[in-house]
Design an enzyme around this catalytic site. Structure first.
Site, PDB file in Angstrom:
ATOM      1  N   LYS A 286      -8.310  -0.211  10.507  1.00 21.15           N
ATOM      2  CA  LYS A 286      -8.343  -1.258   9.488  1.00 21.15           C
ATOM      3  C   LYS A 286      -7.403  -2.369   9.931  1.00 21.15           C
ATOM      4  CE  LYS A 286      -7.446  -2.179   4.623  1.00 21.15           C
ATOM      5  NZ  LYS A 286      -7.130  -1.578   3.311  1.00 21.15           N
TER       6      LYS A 286
ATOM      7  N   ARG B 146      -8.964  -9.075  -2.724  1.00 24.28           N
ATOM      8  CA  ARG B 146      -7.618  -9.100  -3.326  1.00 24.28           C
ATOM      9  C   ARG B 146      -7.626  -9.898  -4.615  1.00 24.28           C
ATOM     10  NH1 ARG B 146      -3.937  -9.504   2.201  1.00 24.28           N
ATOM     11  NH2 ARG B 146      -4.760  -7.570   3.071  1.00 24.28           N
TER      12      ARG B 146
ATOM     13  N   ARG C 206       0.610  -7.275   5.352  1.00 22.44           N
ATOM     14  CA  ARG C 206       0.365  -5.852   5.611  1.00 22.44           C
ATOM     15  C   ARG C 206       0.396  -5.536   7.114  1.00 22.44           C
ATOM     16  NH1 ARG C 206      -1.139  -5.112   0.382  1.00 22.44           N
ATOM     17  NH2 ARG C 206      -3.188  -5.748  -0.380  1.00 22.44           N
TER      18      ARG C 206
ATOM     19  N   LYS D  68     -12.958  -1.550   9.994  1.00 21.61           N
ATOM     20  CA  LYS D  68     -12.949  -2.545   8.930  1.00 21.61           C
ATOM     21  C   LYS D  68     -12.083  -3.719   9.313  1.00 21.61           C
ATOM     22  CE  LYS D  68     -11.214  -3.098   4.308  1.00 21.61           C
ATOM     23  NZ  LYS D  68     -10.467  -2.532   3.218  1.00 21.61           N
TER      24      LYS D  68
ATOM     25  N   GLU E 199      -6.055   5.384  16.953  1.00 21.24           N
ATOM     26  CA  GLU E 199      -5.984   5.678  15.510  1.00 21.24           C
ATOM     27  C   GLU E 199      -7.170   6.542  15.070  1.00 21.24           C
ATOM     28  OE1 GLU E 199      -3.700   4.835  13.275  1.00 21.24           O
ATOM     29  OE2 GLU E 199      -2.763   2.926  13.810  1.00 21.24           O
TER      30      GLU E 199
ATOM     31  N   CYS F 247       0.812  -1.220   0.000  1.00 21.63           N
ATOM     32  CA  CYS F 247       0.000   0.000   0.000  1.00 21.63           C
ATOM     33  C   CYS F 247       0.847   1.272   0.000  1.00 21.63           C
ATOM     34  CB  CYS F 247      -0.944  -0.003   1.198  1.00 21.63           C
ATOM     35  SG  CYS F 247      -2.024  -1.454   1.215  1.00 21.63           S
TER      36      CYS F 247
END
Ligand code: PBG
Length: 312
Positions: free
Chosen positions: A175, A185, A197, A228, A213, A110
Site C-alpha cells: 500500500k 479521506r 503516512r 494499492k 512486503e 493508522c
C-alpha cells in the site's frame, strides 16, 4: 483471440457505513457513492447479490473518535453492527471488513501515537482485537490496511485463538503513500491531522520493497494480498502475481474512480469505456480480484455487452 476476461465475480464493492445516519447520504467526492446507515445496506446488498459481485468491503465512520481508536474494536461499533445486519440479511454475500484505526482515531493516523510517531508494536494488539471483533460480527475476510509490520501474524494468531479458523485475511501488503486516496479521506473523514503516512505506507519509487512486503505477509498467513492503488502500480501487480501463489487483489482507489467521473462529467471521455478499460488493464496485469467503486456499474456494463472497454 481475447486473452483477458473481466467477470463480476472478481469485483468487490467498497461501502461506507456511518453511525450518524438514518438514510443514505451521497458522498460529494465520489459521485454515485453513498454513506449508509449501519443497518441500512439492504437495498445495495440486493444489487450486489443480483450482479453476482465477489463481495463487499466495509469501512466505518464512527460517531466519535478518540486517541486509541477504540471504536474500531467496539462490540457495537459501526462496522460490527453493519456486519451483523448484512450477514443476517445476505448470507450469500462475501463480507470483507477493513481493519485500520485511522477512521477511529482523533489524530487520523493508522496506529497508536507515541509523541508524533506511530508505535508499530503497540498498535498490533489493537488491530488484532479489531479483526477478532469483526470476525465475531460475521466478517468472512478481515483486511488490514494499516501497513504496520507484523500485523498479519498477530491477527492470524488472535483469530485462531478465538476459534475463527475459517476467517480469512486479505492483506493490504503493498500500500503506497499515494495522492489517490483523497476522495476516500474526504468520505471517511480520516485525513491525518498532522504529518503524513509515509513512515508506514510505501514510497511510490519502490517495487522490490513491495515484493518483500508481499512475501512477508504470505509467510505470516495472508490468504490473499493486495496492491494499492492499482492504475499507477500495474508493474507492481505484475511482480506480485509472479512472486506468490495466493490470489492477488488490487484496489482501484477513490482517486482513480473520481478521475474517471470527473473526465466523463467534463465531456473528456466516456465513463463506461474508460472504466472497463482501466479494470481490464488491472486484470491483465495479473489481479485476480479488484476492489472498485465501479463494481456495480461494471457488472452492468459487462452483462449488457461483450465489450471489454477499449473500443470507441
Ligand atoms: C485506511 C484506508 C484508506 C483507504 C482504504 N483503507 C485510506 C488511507 O490509507 O488514507 C483508501 C481507499 C481509497 O482511496 O479508495 N487506512
Amino acid at each position: 483471440m481475447r486473452e483477458t476476461h473481466l467477470r463480476p465475480g472478481q469485483l468487490i464493492l467498497p461501502l461506507f457505513v456511518d453511525e450518524t445516519l438514518n438514510e443514505p447520504a451521497p458522498i460529494p467526492s465520489l459521485p454515485g457513492q453513498f454513506r449508509y446507515p449501519c443497518e441500512g445496506l439492504g437495498a445495495v446488498l440486493d444489487r450486489v447479490a443480483a450482479a453476482g459481485l465477489g463481495g463487499v468491503i466495509l469501512f466505518g465512520i464512527p460517531e466519535s473518535k478518540d486517541e486509541t481508536g477504540s471504536g474500531a474494536w467496539a462490540e457495537n461499533g459501526v462496522v460490527q453492527r453493519a456486519l451483523r445486519s448484512a450477514a443476517a440479511s445476505h448470507p450469500e454475500i462475501t463480507l470483507f471488513a477493513d481493519v485500520c484505526l485511522c477512521e477511529y482515531t482523533s489524530h487520523g493516523h493508522c496506529g497508536l501515537l507515541e509523541g508524533e510517531t506511530v508505535d508499530n508494536d503497540a498498535t498490533l494488539e489493537l488491530l488484532a482485537r479489531t479483526a477478532v471483533s469483526q470476525a465475531r460480527a460475521g466478517a468472512d475476510f478481515v483486511a488490514p490496511s494499516d501497513m504496520m509490520d507484523g500485523r498479519v501474524a498477530e491477527i492470524r494468531d488472535a483469530l485462531d485463538e478465538e476459534g475463527y479458523l475459517d476467517t480469512a485475511i486479505l492483506a493490504y501488503s503493498a500500500k503506497y503513500a499515494s495522492g489517490f486516496y483523497g476522495p476516500f479521506r474526504d468520505a471517511a473523514g480520516s485525513a491525518p491531522s498532522f504529518g503524513d503516512r509515509k513512515s508506514y505506507q510505501m514510497d511510490p519509487c519502490n517495487v522490490r520493497e513491495a515484493v518483500r512486503e508481499i512475501v512477508l505477509d504470505v509467510d505470516e498467513g495472508a490468504d490473499m494480498i493486495m496492491v494499492k492503488p492499482a492504475l499507477a502500480y500495474l508493474d507492481v501487480i505484475v511482480e506480485a502475481r509472479d512472486a506468490v501463489d495466493v490470489p492477488v487483489a488490487a484496489y482501484n482507489v477513490s482517486g482513480e474512480y473520481a478521475m474517471v467521473k470527473a473526465a466523463a462529467a467534463a465531456g473528456f471521455g466516456n465513463e463506461r469505456v474508460l472504466g472497463l478499460e482501466i479494470l481490464t488493464a488491472i486484470a491483465r496485469a495479473g489481479a485476480d480480484v479488484i476492489l472498485t467503486y465501479h463494481a456495480l456499474d461494471a457488472a452492468d456494463w459487462l452483462t449488457r455487452s461483450a465489450d471489454r472497454g477499449s473500443e470507441e
